[in-house]
Design a protein around this motif. Structure first.
Motif, short mmCIF file in Angstrom:
data_model
loop_
_atom_site.label_atom_id
_atom_site.label_comp_id
_atom_site.label_asym_id
_atom_site.label_seq_id
_atom_site.Cartn_x
_atom_site.Cartn_y
_atom_site.Cartn_z
N LEU A 64 -1.68 -2.75 -9.14
CA LEU A 64 -2.71 -1.71 -9.01
C LEU A 64 -3.68 -1.78 -10.17
CD1 LEU A 64 -0.42 1.31 -8.00
CD2 LEU A 64 -1.47 -0.42 -6.52
N SER A 65 -3.77 -2.90 -10.84
CA SER A 65 -4.57 -3.02 -12.05
C SER A 65 -6.06 -2.91 -11.77
CB SER A 65 -4.27 -4.35 -12.74
OG SER A 65 -4.62 -5.44 -11.90
N LYS A 66 -6.81 -2.57 -12.81
CA LYS A 66 -8.28 -2.54 -12.79
C LYS A 66 -8.81 -1.60 -11.70
CE LYS A 66 -8.65 -7.21 -14.66
NZ LYS A 66 -9.12 -8.60 -14.44
N ASN A 67 -8.33 -0.36 -11.75
CA ASN A 67 -8.83 0.71 -10.92
C ASN A 67 -9.13 1.91 -11.82
OD1 ASN A 67 -8.77 0.11 -7.85
ND2 ASN A 67 -6.86 -0.78 -8.60
N ASN A 68 -9.25 3.08 -11.23
CA ASN A 68 -9.49 4.30 -12.00
C ASN A 68 -8.37 5.31 -11.78
OD1 ASN A 68 -12.04 3.88 -13.41
ND2 ASN A 68 -12.94 3.76 -11.37
N LEU A 69 -7.16 4.80 -11.68
CA LEU A 69 -6.01 5.67 -11.49
C LEU A 69 -5.70 6.41 -12.79
CD1 LEU A 69 -3.83 3.11 -9.53
CD2 LEU A 69 -5.25 4.93 -8.58
N PHE A 70 -5.30 7.68 -12.66
CA PHE A 70 -5.01 8.47 -13.86
C PHE A 70 -3.74 9.29 -13.64
CE2 PHE A 70 -8.19 10.72 -11.28
CZ PHE A 70 -7.53 11.92 -11.01
N GLY A 71 -3.47 10.16 -14.58
CA GLY A 71 -2.25 10.96 -14.49
C GLY A 71 -1.07 10.24 -15.11
N TYR A 72 0.12 10.62 -14.68
CA TYR A 72 1.34 10.07 -15.23
C TYR A 72 1.97 9.07 -14.27
CZ TYR A 72 0.98 13.87 -18.60
OH TYR A 72 0.55 14.72 -19.58
N MET A 73 2.76 8.21 -14.81
CA MET A 73 3.51 7.26 -13.99
C MET A 73 4.66 8.04 -13.33
SD MET A 73 5.03 3.66 -15.36
CE MET A 73 5.94 2.54 -14.31
N PRO A 74 4.76 8.03 -11.98
CA PRO A 74 5.78 8.84 -11.31
C PRO A 74 7.20 8.50 -11.78
CG PRO A 74 4.19 7.99 -9.72
CD PRO A 74 3.91 7.30 -11.03
N PRO A 75 8.00 9.51 -12.11
CA PRO A 75 9.38 9.24 -12.55
C PRO A 75 10.21 8.51 -11.51
CG PRO A 75 8.73 11.51 -13.04
CD PRO A 75 7.66 10.93 -12.17
N CYS A 76 9.82 8.63 -10.23
CA CYS A 76 10.62 8.01 -9.18
C CYS A 76 10.46 6.50 -9.11
CB CYS A 76 10.28 8.64 -7.83
SG CYS A 76 8.56 8.34 -7.31
N PHE A 77 9.63 5.91 -9.98
CA PHE A 77 9.46 4.45 -9.96
C PHE A 77 10.79 3.73 -10.09
CE2 PHE A 77 4.86 4.20 -10.10
CZ PHE A 77 4.62 2.91 -9.65
N GLY A 78 11.74 4.38 -10.71
CA GLY A 78 13.05 3.77 -10.86
C GLY A 78 13.77 3.58 -9.54
N ASP A 79 13.29 4.27 -8.47
CA ASP A 79 13.93 4.12 -7.16
C ASP A 79 13.53 2.81 -6.47
OD1 ASP A 79 15.04 6.60 -7.55
OD2 ASP A 79 13.48 7.67 -6.43
N ILE A 80 12.47 2.17 -6.98
CA ILE A 80 12.06 0.89 -6.39
C ILE A 80 12.87 -0.20 -7.07
CG2 ILE A 80 10.07 -0.48 -5.66
CD1 ILE A 80 8.25 1.80 -6.49
N THR A 81 14.10 -0.25 -6.75
CA THR A 81 15.05 -1.08 -7.51
C THR A 81 14.84 -2.58 -7.30
OG1 THR A 81 16.64 -0.81 -5.72
CG2 THR A 81 16.80 0.71 -7.58
N ASN A 82 14.13 -2.97 -6.23
CA ASN A 82 13.86 -4.39 -6.00
C ASN A 82 12.62 -4.88 -6.73
OD1 ASN A 82 16.02 -5.09 -4.19
ND2 ASN A 82 15.01 -3.83 -2.63
N LEU A 83 11.94 -3.98 -7.43
CA LEU A 83 10.67 -4.33 -8.07
C LEU A 83 10.87 -5.45 -9.09
CD1 LEU A 83 7.78 -3.27 -7.79
CD2 LEU A 83 8.21 -1.80 -9.77
N MET A 84 10.03 -6.46 -8.97
CA MET A 84 10.11 -7.60 -9.87
C MET A 84 8.84 -7.75 -10.72
SD MET A 84 11.74 -10.33 -7.14
CE MET A 84 11.88 -11.65 -8.32
N ASN A 85 7.70 -7.37 -10.14
CA ASN A 85 6.43 -7.53 -10.85
C ASN A 85 5.65 -6.24 -10.71
OD1 ASN A 85 3.76 -8.21 -11.60
ND2 ASN A 85 4.10 -10.35 -11.06
#
Length: 778
Positions: A232-253
């Protein structure tokens, strides 16, 4: 037919039957004709596939399509081995231009793969609506603009698995991506806006970088349990990184770089044990170094340009990330280390700690490190000779620290892979090692702003790939190193603010300094005439040296990183540091020396020159008219010399001359009153007694122009005025003596003579005596 022939036929009949049974059927005629019709809806243009030249083979695949050959054998066509139906159409980089675009259908009912990358498309082909079984669609690197049409969302609804529409000009918001089998989505490098779309649960790779998506990252994205790659790089996203990111357990990159995300990292990331790449640079994260993450397979960690702070424990770092190869921590607020260990026991290939507040003794890189930057910190002490164990290193940047002592002798020849060595802005001293050896790869050597002394090492002539040599602001005592002119790639030579002396007279050869574009010899003790022979050799400033084929900046690329050459110079009267050097940038600075004589006219042959500073010398003569040939010149400083004559009108026609300083010379005549000359201030012309006109307060006599004055005319004018001044002075002195004589009456003969002259003058002028000058008060 002979019996032997019959026997052979009987033997091979089963094999012939078997071969015919498994032969691929031909392409159906209707599909062949549809492809030919499709071919004719385009024209061929090699420029339509400009992008492809560096990445894909580029040639006109459709040029040899014809009815005489089975279409399954055509280039770019894939057919089903059983039915003969066309199932794949790949026209990537086939020189197709949409000049004859057709809205007709593409009658390929079994088509599964359609690749139209780099075909100059300006809109979505409507025939996509007739393709019901597409699995793979690639329309990237075209010029499709506007919003995605409504009908597009219904194409191949039940089959589409891979959608690539990147590198176009698409805008607007994106509705829900509802293809139920979609696993690969690439939207990057467009102009999409609004909220970030949430892909279907089947998605494993989602690329949305380099758009204009805004808002917070929705927690709905955490439901994508199959997600492995999220960019999601090089956009205008703001706020906080969602705590639930840890649920994407297959995430590699995970790449969230270049947004406006703030706050700490969610500690739930510890559950993402499959992470290989974590890129969070250019955000507003504020946290300590994530020792707690403990991801055994992570090999790339990028935290640059954030507000990370505190200390780093190198022992914990090595234990938490045992596979780490790329570590980017620059431009944060880290302050130091919690252990005395260095990087020598790690397997880090890239170490970038620049622009922090790290202090303490020098940290050694790993023996396998190829990129090592600790620039702009507070490291102190000597550079240990153990640094020479990093024999694979390609870039070392230790600039802007508090390093002291002399250089280890091995530092100039320990690695044949070393491209960049930047030790500038420290407190290093002693002489530069004489140990440069043949076969080295050095392209940049920056030792500026230290205390080096002695002479330049003659072994520098062995650095045949050297492009940038910056030795400015040291204490080097030597004559001009004309021998450096044999270096075929040298583009930047900075010797400013040293103790160089002597003349710049070099042999008149055509192969000296052939690519030099920046020459700064200011603030030394050079003397003699300006070096016409040297100027004759500056071919890159004369013809641009293949300007159109140059990269934009003097940047050297390394694995997953790069180095921008920088230089400190006087530009438009101010000292500035160019953090990136344009390859088309050209300048000469010979100021603050003792050059004398005329400005050589050949300097006007440097047609690509942008900046010229000859100030604070002892130059004489007039300003050469050939300076009018420097049509790219942006600043010209020839102040504080002894130049004479008028200001040439040719300077008025220089279109980009934004800065001009002619002050403190002996120029004369009217200042030109048009073009850029109307914008210059008083200090551009001050302390030239013979100049007049705006912006100076001194008015000009009617009809006076700058062209009236050349150095010879100016000299005669000065002599003539001197004679008149002498005559006037003598006349006044004579009158004064006569006045005194008349007042005191002695000697009588002089007094009587003066009175007689008065009477004759009054009679001649036919004026009363009272209106004649009276020397005796009568």
């Amino acid at each position: 037919m002979g019996r032997y022939q019959i026997l052979v036929l009987l033997i091979f009949l089963p094999f012939l039957h078997y071969s015919l049974l498994f032969a691929s059927p031909p392409c159906p005629p209707d599909q062949r004709d549809s492809l030919l019709h499709f071919k004719n809806s385009f024209v061929l243009d090699v420029n339509a596939s400009d992008y492809c030249r560096s990445y894909y083979p580029s040639y006109p695949k459709t040029k040899v399509w014809n009815k005489g050959v089975d279409c399954c054998l055509w280039d770019g066509i894939t057919c089903d081995n059983v039915t003969g139906n066309v199932i794949g159409l790949d026209l990537t980089c086939s020189w197709l231009d949409e000049a004859l675009y057709s809205n007709g259908s593409l009658l390929l009912p079994k088509l599964e793969v359609l690749l139209l990358r780099s075909c100059n498309l300006t809109r979505f082909p409507y025939f996509l609506n007739s393709l019901k079984g597409l699995k793979d669609l690639d329309l990237s690197f075209n010029m499709i603009s506007g919003e995605i049409p409504e009908w597009f969302w219904g194409i191949s609804h039940d089959t589409l698995e891979k959608l690539i529409i990147s590198h176009n000009l698409l805008n607007g918001s994106i509705r829900q991506l509802h293809w139920k089998r979609l696993f690969y989505i690439d939207l990057e490098n467009n102009l999409f806006q609004g909220q970030l779309p949430i892909p279907p649960p089947s998605t494993s790779s989602f690329y949305a970088s380099n758009n204009d998506f805004t808002g917070e990252i929705s927690s709905s994205i955490c439901q994508l349990s199959s997600l492995k790659v999220l960019d999601l790089s090089k956009n205008n996203l703001f706020g906080y990184m969602p705590p639930c990111f840890g649920d994407i357990t297959n995430l590699m990159n995970l790449d969230l770089s270049s947004n406006k995300i703030q706050g700490p990292l969610p500690r739930t990331l510890v559950k993402c044990t499959n992470l290989l790449v974590l890129l969070l640079s250019h955000n507003k994260f504020s946290d300590i170094f994530p020792h707690w993450l403990k991801v055994p397979q992570l090999y790339s960690l990028d935290l640059q340009f954030n507000n990370f702070h505190g200390r780093i424990n190198l022992t914990a770092l090595r234990l938490s990330f045992p596979a780490l190869a790329y570590l980017f921590l620059s431009n944060n607020n880290f302050i130091g280390w919690s252990s005395i260990e260095d990087f020598s026991n790690t397997s880090l290939s890239i170490i970038d700690l620049s622009n922090n507040n790290f202090g303490g003794p020098f940290l050694l890189p790993s023996p396998v490190t190829i990129y090592y930057s600790i620039a702009s910190n507070n490291f102190a002490g000597k550079i240990p000779s153990l640094i020479c164990n990093a024999t694979k290193v390609e870039m070392i940047n230790l600039s802007n620290n508090n390093l002291t002592g002399s250089l280890p002798p091995c530092i100039t020849n320990f690695s044949t892979h070393l491209y960049v060595l930047n030790l500038g802005s420290n407190n290093l001293e002693g002489t530069i090692p004489q140990s440069f050896s043949w076969g080295n790869s050095l392209m940049t050597l920056d030792l500026s702003k230290n205390r080096f002394e002695g002479k330049l090492p003659q072994s520098l002539e062995k650095c045949e790939f050297l492009e940038v040599l910056d030795l400015g602001d040291n204490r080097i005592k030597d004559t001009f190193p004309g021998w450096l002119g044999i270096l075929p790639q040298l583009k930047v030579l900075i010797l400013r603010s040293n103790h160089f002396k002597g003349s710049l007279d070099i042999p008149r050869r055509i192969d000296l300094f052939p690519k030099l574009t920046i020459l700064d010899l200011s603030s030394n003790n050079f003397g003699g005439p300006l070096p016409a022979n040297l100027i004759m050799n500056l071919k890159a400033m004369m013809n641009g040296n293949d300007e159109l084929e140059r990269p934009l900046y003097m940047t050297q690329s390394f694995e997953k990183s790069s180095y921008d050459n920088t230089v400190c110079m006087t530009m438009k009267g101010r000292e500035v540091r160019l953090v990136k050097i344009l390859t088309i940038f050209t300048s000469i600075d010979l100021s603050h020396n003792s050059f004398k004589g005329n400005i050589p006219g050949i300097i006007g042959d440097l047609h690509f020159l942008i900046g010229l500073n000859l100030s604070h010398n002892h130059l004489t003569g007039s300003i050469p008219l050939t300076l009018g040939n420097l049509t790219r010149l942006e600043w010209l400083d020839i102040s504080s010399n002894k130049l004479c004559g008028g200001i040439p009108e040719v300077l008025v026609d220089l279109p980009f001359l934004g800065y001009l300083n002619l002050s403190k010379n002996q120029l004369a005549g009217r200042i030109p009153q048009h073009n850029m000359f109307l914008t210059y201030e008083n200090n551009s012309f001050s302390e030239n007694p013979g100049l007049c006109g705006t912006p100076l307060s001194k008015e000009c006599s009617p009809g006076l122009s700058s062209s009236t004055f050349d150095c010879k005319g100016h000299g005669n004018w000065f002599k003539q005025n001197t004679v008149w001044i002498g005559y006037s002075s003598g006349f006044i002195i004579g009158i004064s003596i006569a006045y005194i004589a008349v007042e005191i009456g002695r000697p009588k003969w002089l007094a009587q003579g003066v009175r007689m002259l008065e009477r004759r003058a009054a009679k001649w002028m036919e004026k009363p005596m009272l209106k004649v000058i009276k020397f005796h008060g009568q």
